[in-house]
Design a protein around this motif. Sequence first.
Motif, PDB file in Angstrom:
ATOM      1  N   ALA A 151     -24.524 -18.491  35.084  1.00 41.70           N
ATOM      2  CA  ALA A 151     -23.869 -17.932  33.876  1.00 41.70           C
ATOM      3  C   ALA A 151     -22.436 -18.485  33.744  1.00 41.70           C
ATOM      4  O   ALA A 151     -21.829 -17.818  34.602  1.00 41.70           O
ATOM      5  N   TRP A 152     -22.225 -18.905  32.662  1.00 41.89           N
ATOM      6  CA  TRP A 152     -20.860 -19.160  32.301  1.00 41.89           C
ATOM      7  C   TRP A 152     -19.983 -20.420  33.291  1.00 41.89           C
ATOM      8  O   TRP A 152     -18.660 -20.649  33.288  1.00 41.89           O
ATOM      9  N   GLN A 153     -21.004 -20.904  33.957  1.00 39.83           N
ATOM     10  CA  GLN A 153     -20.203 -21.952  34.969  1.00 39.83           C
ATOM     11  C   GLN A 153     -20.244 -23.336  34.242  1.00 39.83           C
ATOM     12  O   GLN A 153     -21.231 -23.917  33.261  1.00 39.83           O
ATOM     13  N   LYS A 200     -20.448 -24.324  28.723  1.00 41.65           N
ATOM     14  CA  LYS A 200     -20.318 -23.463  29.592  1.00 41.65           C
ATOM     15  C   LYS A 200     -21.547 -22.393  28.887  1.00 41.65           C
ATOM     16  O   LYS A 200     -21.386 -22.266  27.421  1.00 41.65           O
ATOM     17  N   GLY A 202     -24.397 -19.211  28.578  1.00 41.12           N
ATOM     18  CA  GLY A 202     -24.581 -17.760  29.132  1.00 41.12           C
ATOM     19  C   GLY A 202     -25.676 -17.406  29.012  1.00 41.12           C
ATOM     20  O   GLY A 202     -26.294 -16.250  29.481  1.00 41.12           O
ATOM     21  N   LYS A 204     -29.362 -16.993  30.064  1.00 46.96           N
ATOM     22  CA  LYS A 204     -29.979 -16.979  31.213  1.00 46.96           C
ATOM     23  C   LYS A 204     -31.799 -17.607  31.005  1.00 46.96           C
ATOM     24  O   LYS A 204     -32.209 -17.138  29.957  1.00 46.96           O
ATOM     25  N   VAL A 225     -30.106 -21.745  33.411  1.00 47.63           N
ATOM     26  CA  VAL A 225     -29.111 -20.903  33.789  1.00 47.63           C
ATOM     27  C   VAL A 225     -29.288 -19.866  34.677  1.00 47.63           C
ATOM     28  O   VAL A 225     -30.289 -18.787  34.266  1.00 47.63           O
TER      29      VAL A 225
END
Length: 226
Positions: A151-153, A200, A202, A204, A225
């Motif tokens: 997440a947010w990678q 990015k 978020g 999932k 995600v």
Amino acid sequence: MKGNTATMRHTTHRRSTLRTATISVVAGAALLAPAAAALASTPAPVRAAAVTAAPKPVKIDIGAGVTVPVKGGKPYYNGKALKPGQTIDKGIYLHLSSDGKKLYSKTQGGGTPYAIWDVKTGKSLGTQKHSPTAKVKPALTAKSSSTSVRAWQELRVSGKATGIKAGSKVGLQQKQRGTWKTLPASTTVNKSGTYAMRVKLGLKGANELRMKSGATLSPVFKVTVR
């Protein structure tokens, strides 16, 4: 009296010597002057002018016995210069690009339809199947640098834009509960017809994504995600 006579003789001889020396110096200067004047009047050697070779005439042999001469950077057909963007399609096809740098040609019975020529050099730039004046249907491709991220990678989305002008906006869409939502992530098409952006996510799970530019959509791609 004798002493005075000797003195007078010595004085007279000295004056005569000085006069002789003075005359000699003056005479020497008079002799040198013409020589100096002669040297001053001698013309300086003239350097030969550099010879510049005339540029070779450019001729584009488009085949079928037809040659297109190039004069002043402009290709000529039947004695008339082609204008940038002009197309001739009367038995023989010719098209000059809008910037005047490329000439497209096609002859009857030829193999690959359209040959491409460099106007400046007359050299071949290859061939292409589609007409240079045909409208190309806009299309987008899209691929992700990774199919699975945290997440947010950050990941990278890139692709190619065909028939879409450079500078056009390309945005990312995500499918949420059966509806496509436009995300606050966008970029523009560059001069080479490609684009790239950092994203990015978020949400999932399996994310369905696509790229959009105007009414043109890319195929859907997926990113999971974790």
